[in-house]
Design a protein around this motif. Structure first.
Motif: not given
Lengths: 293, 250
Positions: A140, A144, A147-148, A192, B77-84, B86, B120
């Motif tokens: 994850m 992340t 993805l940022v 994703a 999906l969770l990493s997308v939420m985290t990226a959002l 950040v 998250v």
């Protein structure tokens, strides 16, 4: 000339050993001499890593921290024997002031070491160390981190596309921003799921995860780790035996003149400066090689 | 898109038993560490002990997240939420305390469940500190944001996207103000003085009050703006890719 940090090229485990020991020691031992050694070594290393300007600006940013810490301790700590003055009926003691200075020293040393940590331990190295313990979580983290910047790029793309067909005209800035954000979020979420499916079809979850970079524990890592363990053990021994100890209340007294405590402090000096010693010996080697050419 | 709001099954529901076990681990291990700090170290290493407490409370929940058998899709999906989270923290970096991070964490907790909400939150704190700098505050932030996400999951994941926005806003305001704010204020006091007093604690809370209030207000604003469209989007993804079926059955 771009300076190359020799310590950064070692195995992450060795680096983590050094940083975690120094950080725990700095947080654990409330001893002005030890903390000063820790701070000075951290400053020298930060100077080498990020240059004079950045290091000094970081150090100046710490001044309010010192003032705040000393003030908090003087105002709310009424322990200690030598009373300096009374503030609205409450005694303000010299011991509390000393304690405040020592804890601000601790705080700055820890923050300085963390600035070195941030420069040396890249996210990849941290992932290598902790990834085995928490594989899904570190996956994850990796996703992340990737993805940022991806998300920011996507927002620019969408915004340009909307400008291109004139969607910006007529609508308010906020509304426009929300619609761009909404599109970007949908893209990211769908992306994703698609990425996850593609990962699965390439065998994600069948085997243990591997690393992009291969970290090999070389002989120099062994030497440095052995030295770190040796100095660390000597220093920890003298701390546990009570040879490096500082009493704040009721009166301030520093204990550090016996042979054991001097050995412990000396070991700590050596420990903290191992990264810099490596860099200097590397620099000297380079000078010698250059002079031969 | 309408189909999504009709679906009753939550994305992932937390078993009550699991919650109890997690809470027990937290309530047994942590007092042990505190007792160790009080007896062996003579109650002087507050910060170190509290740091250990934070790490101990973050780890079991993360390990539970590992054990719950996450599918690649969910992790993605969770990493997308985290990226959002950040990216949004970075986007509003110029305005202090005005950030949608907590709002997005709460939305993740509501939709994905308590464990995922915690993950998250913790992951957001960790990753955003890769950009803003790691420090002794990282475990505290991980814990504080994680708890906000966890509670959002415990309270709201049963109803998922059918929760009234107002309720989410109230929860968001209170949790940011009192949970996140108080955890972080306590952390800064422990960092500054190793002999914390009740008096000092109240002073730190009082000085932190306006900052926490600003953070809470911004969270409420972002929840008002974002929660409906976000949950709708997540439902759409769930229905489009049929994620609800394969996760819900577990």
């Amino acid at each position: 000339m771009e300076r190359r940090d020799k310590f950064s090229s070692l195995h992450p485990l060795t680096q983590m050993l050094c940083f975690s020991y120094v950080l725990i020691m700095s947080m654990f031992v409330m001893h002005p001499v030890m903390l000063f050694i820790s701070l000075a070594s951290a400053c020298i290393y930060a100077l080498y890593l990020s240059g004079t300007k950045k290091m000094l600006s970081l150090l100046f940013a710490m001044i309010p921290v010192i003032i705040l810490t000393v003030a908090v301790n003087m105002l709310f700590n009424h322990r200690g024997e030598s009373i300096l003055f009374y503030l609205s009926g409450k005694p303000v003691t010299r011991e509390a002031m000393y304690f405040g200075f020592t804890s601000s020293l601790m705080l700055i040393a820890v923050l300085m070491w963390f600035s070195c940590y941030n420069a040396v331990m890249t996210s990849e190295k941290q992932m290598y160390l902790f990834g085995k313990l928490l594989p899904s979580f570190s996956l994850m983290l990796t996703m992340t981190l990737r993805l940022v910047p991806d998300f920011i790029r996507k927002i620019n793309e969408i915004s340009n596309a909307q400008k291109g067909f004139g969607a910006e005209k007529g609508s308010s800035k906020l509304k426009n921003g929300m619609s761009i954000l909404s599109t970007a979020v949908t893209c990211a979420l769908e992306g994703a799921v698609i990425r996850a499916d593609s990962m699965k079809s390439r065998g994600y979850g069948c085997e243990r995860r591997t690393q992009y970079t291969r970290f090999v524990f070389k002989s120099e890592d062994k030497t440095v780790s052995a030295l770190l363990l040796l100095f660390g053990a000597v220093c920890a021994y003298s701390v546990i035996k009570g040879a490096v100890y500082c009493e704040f209340y009721p009166t301030f007294s520093v204990n550090g003149t016996s042979a054991l405590s001097i050995t412990g402090i000396f070991a700590f000096i050596l420990f903290c400066n191992i990264p810099m010693t490596l860099n200097f010996s590397e620099d000297i080697k380079w000078q010698v090689i250059k002079s031969r050419i | 898109m309408q189909v999504g709001t009709e679906q009753k099954k939550p994305y992932k529901r937390m078993n009550i038993k699991k919650v109890i076990v997690t809470v027990c681990v937290i309530f047994v291990l942590i007092p042990c560490l505190i007792a160790l700090g009080m007896t062996v170290w003579d109650d002087k290493k507050y910060y170190l002990v509290s740091l250990g407490v934070m790490i101990l409370s973050v780890l079991p929940l993360l390990i539970r997240f590992e054990k719950s058998g996450q599918k690649a899709r969910e992790v993605a999906l969770l990493s997308v939420m985290t990226a959002l989270c950040v990216a949004s923290r970075a986007a509003f970096y110029m305005i202090p305390q005005f950030k949608p991070t907590a709002a997005i964490i709460i939305i993740s907790g509501v939709f994905f469940g308590a464990e995922a909400g915690f993950t998250v939150g913790a992951c957001t704190a960790l990753v955003s500190n890769f950009f803003f700098g790691q420090g002794p505050w990282t475990p505290w932030q991980m814990f504080a944001f994680g708890v906000v996400g966890f509670l959002a999951g415990v309270l709201f994941s049963k109803k998922g996207d059918k929760n009234p926005v107002l309720l989410l806003c109230i929860f968001g305001g209170i949790s940011v103000m009192f949970i996140y704010g108080i955890i972080m204020d306590t952390a800064s006091l422990l960092l500054m003085s190793s002999h914390p007093t009740l008096e000092g604690l109240f002073t730190v809370y009082a000085t932190g009050l306006p900052f926490n209030a600003a953070h809470a207000v911004s969270t409420v604003i972002f929840l008002l703006l974002l929660s409906k469209p976000f949950l709708k989007k997540l439902c759409r993804i769930r229905n489009k890719f049929g994620i609800a079926e394969h996760v819900g059955e577990q």
